[in-house]
Design a protein around this motif. Structure first.
Motif, PDB file in Angstrom:
ATOM      1  N   ASP A  77      33.342  40.979  48.638  1.00 31.62           N
ATOM      2  CA  ASP A  77      32.100  40.273  49.123  1.00 31.62           C
ATOM      3  C   ASP A  77      31.280  39.951  48.016  1.00 31.62           C
ATOM      4  OD1 ASP A  77      30.160  40.072  51.514  1.00 31.62           O
ATOM      5  OD2 ASP A  77      29.089  40.761  49.797  1.00 31.62           O
ATOM      6  N   SER A  78      30.865  38.600  47.791  1.00 29.15           N
ATOM      7  CA  SER A  78      30.149  37.957  46.735  1.00 29.15           C
ATOM      8  C   SER A  78      29.002  38.605  46.541  1.00 29.15           C
ATOM      9  CB  SER A  78      30.008  36.337  47.129  1.00 29.15           C
ATOM     10  OG  SER A  78      29.141  36.255  48.130  1.00 29.15           O
ATOM     11  N   THR A  80      48.607  34.812  44.107  1.00 29.47           N
ATOM     12  CA  THR A  80      47.024  34.898  44.485  1.00 29.47           C
ATOM     13  C   THR A  80      46.489  35.832  43.640  1.00 29.47           C
ATOM     14  OG1 THR A  80      47.532  34.130  46.693  1.00 29.47           O
ATOM     15  CG2 THR A  80      45.199  34.960  46.137  1.00 29.47           C
ATOM     16  N   ASP A  81      46.994  37.231  43.453  1.00 30.41           N
ATOM     17  CA  ASP A  81      46.448  38.074  42.483  1.00 30.41           C
ATOM     18  C   ASP A  81      46.241  37.773  41.010  1.00 30.41           C
ATOM     19  OD1 ASP A  81      46.428  39.997  44.853  1.00 30.41           O
ATOM     20  OD2 ASP A  81      48.223  40.788  44.218  1.00 30.41           O
ATOM     21  N   HIS A  98      43.557  47.237  43.926  1.00 29.19           N
ATOM     22  CA  HIS A  98      43.840  46.893  45.365  1.00 29.19           C
ATOM     23  C   HIS A  98      44.966  47.638  45.844  1.00 29.19           C
ATOM     24  CE1 HIS A  98      45.817  43.218  43.904  1.00 29.19           C
ATOM     25  NE2 HIS A  98      46.474  43.022  45.453  1.00 29.19           N
ATOM     26  N   LEU A 152      43.503  35.206  40.672  1.00 30.02           N
ATOM     27  CA  LEU A 152      41.954  35.478  40.874  1.00 30.02           C
ATOM     28  C   LEU A 152      41.717  36.633  39.505  1.00 30.02           C
ATOM     29  CD1 LEU A 152      41.949  36.226  44.300  1.00 30.02           C
ATOM     30  CD2 LEU A 152      40.928  34.373  43.194  1.00 30.02           C
ATOM     31  N   CYS A 199      40.278  47.737  48.271  1.00 31.32           N
ATOM     32  CA  CYS A 199      40.116  47.104  46.937  1.00 31.32           C
ATOM     33  C   CYS A 199      38.767  47.862  46.335  1.00 31.32           C
ATOM     34  CB  CYS A 199      39.748  45.619  47.053  1.00 31.32           C
ATOM     35  SG  CYS A 199      38.574  45.069  48.084  1.00 31.32           S
ATOM     36  N   PHE A 230      45.509  40.098  52.173  1.00 34.87           N
ATOM     37  CA  PHE A 230      44.771  39.548  51.093  1.00 34.87           C
ATOM     38  C   PHE A 230      43.424  40.292  50.923  1.00 34.87           C
ATOM     39  CE2 PHE A 230      41.120  36.558  50.159  1.00 34.87           C
ATOM     40  CZ  PHE A 230      41.751  35.765  48.913  1.00 34.87           C
ATOM     41  N   TYR A 231      43.089  40.443  49.894  1.00 30.06           N
ATOM     42  CA  TYR A 231      41.769  41.094  49.561  1.00 30.06           C
ATOM     43  C   TYR A 231      40.743  40.412  48.968  1.00 30.06           C
ATOM     44  CZ  TYR A 231      41.954  41.726  44.549  1.00 30.06           C
ATOM     45  OH  TYR A 231      41.816  41.566  42.976  1.00 30.06           O
ATOM     46  N   GLU A 232      39.561  40.604  49.123  1.00 32.66           N
ATOM     47  CA  GLU A 232      38.371  39.596  48.859  1.00 32.66           C
ATOM     48  C   GLU A 232      37.033  40.531  48.386  1.00 32.66           C
ATOM     49  OE1 GLU A 232      36.476  35.249  49.561  1.00 32.66           O
ATOM     50  OE2 GLU A 232      37.129  36.378  51.088  1.00 32.66           O
ATOM     51  N   ASN A 290      36.584  45.253  51.463  1.00 32.90           N
ATOM     52  CA  ASN A 290      37.703  44.048  51.612  1.00 32.90           C
ATOM     53  C   ASN A 290      36.860  43.001  52.609  1.00 32.90           C
ATOM     54  OD1 ASN A 290      39.484  41.981  51.822  1.00 32.90           O
ATOM     55  ND2 ASN A 290      41.216  43.354  52.465  1.00 32.90           N
ATOM     56  N   ALA A 328      37.657  40.287  53.408  1.00 35.73           N
ATOM     57  CA  ALA A 328      38.688  39.196  53.968  1.00 35.73           C
ATOM     58  C   ALA A 328      39.113  40.298  55.169  1.00 35.73           C
ATOM     59  CB  ALA A 328      39.759  38.976  53.360  1.00 35.73           C
TER      60      ALA A 328
END
Length: 151
Positions: free
Chosen positions: A56-57, A91-92, A79, A95, A25, A52-54, A45, A47
Motif C-alpha cells: 500500500d503506497s 514482475t518481481d 513475499h 519492481l 509481503c 501478485f503483491y503490492e 498486500n 492487491a
C-alpha cells in the motif's frame, strides 16, 4: 549470503502461511549498512491477490519515514508465491528497486501453507540489481552472535 535468525525466518514463513491463498509481503529492517535483518515488519498486500503483491503506497511511505527516523534500511524484502516455485517473476524483477536488499521468496504451494505441513518449505533469497537475478545462499542462525568474529 543472507544470514537470518531463526525467529525471523519462522515469522516470514508463518506470515506466508497465514495470508495464503493471497501472497504475503513485508520487510525486515536493520541498522543502515549492517546487512542484519533484525526488525520483522509484515505488510498488507494491497492487491489481495494470489498471483501478485503490492505494498500500500501510504503504508510504504510511512515505513520509509520510520526507517529513516531510526537510521534503518530494508535488509530483506519478502513475499510469497502461492502456486509456483520461490523464484522471482518478471514482475518481481521489474519492481525490485532496492539494490542492497535481499529479496526473499517463500512458496506455499502443494500444501506448504498448512501449519501442520512438516515437509521442507521453499525459502530462497536473491539479489536483484538492474534486472539481473542472482540467487544466494541462506544461512539460518539462532542469533547473530553466532556469526560474530566470522569474516
Amino acid at each position: 549470503m543472507l544470514i537470518i535468525e531463526t525467529a525471523t525466518y519462522d515469522a516470514i514463513v508463518a506470515h506466508a502461511r497465514r495470508d495464503h491463498p493471497d501472497e504475503a509481503c513485508g520487510v525486515v529492517a536493520g541498522p543502515a549498512g549492517s546487512d542484519r535483518a533484525e526488525r520483522f515488519i509484515p505488510m498488507l498486500n494491497a492487491a489481495m491477490s494470489p498471483t501478485f503483491y503490492e505494498f500500500d503506497s501510504g503504508d510504504l511511505l510511512k515505513l520509509y519515514k520510520e526507517l529513516d527516523s531510526r537510521d534503518e534500511e530494508p535488509v530483506v524484502i519478502y513475499h510469497s508465491h502461492t502456486a509456483t516455485q520461490a523464484y522471482p517473476s518478471r514482475t518481481d524483477i521489474n519492481l525490485a528497486g532496492e539494490p542492497g536488499a535481499h529479496y526473499v521468496l517463500v512458496s506455499t504451494r502443494d500444501g506448504a501453507d498448512s501449519p501442520s505441513y512438516d515437509g521442507p518449505v521453499e525459502f530462497r533469497s536473491y539479489r536483484i540489481i538492474d534486472g539481473e537475478v542472482q540467487e544466494e545462499e541462506v544461512r539460518v542462525v539462532g542469533s547473530y552472535e553466532e556469526t560474530e568474529g566470522e569474516s
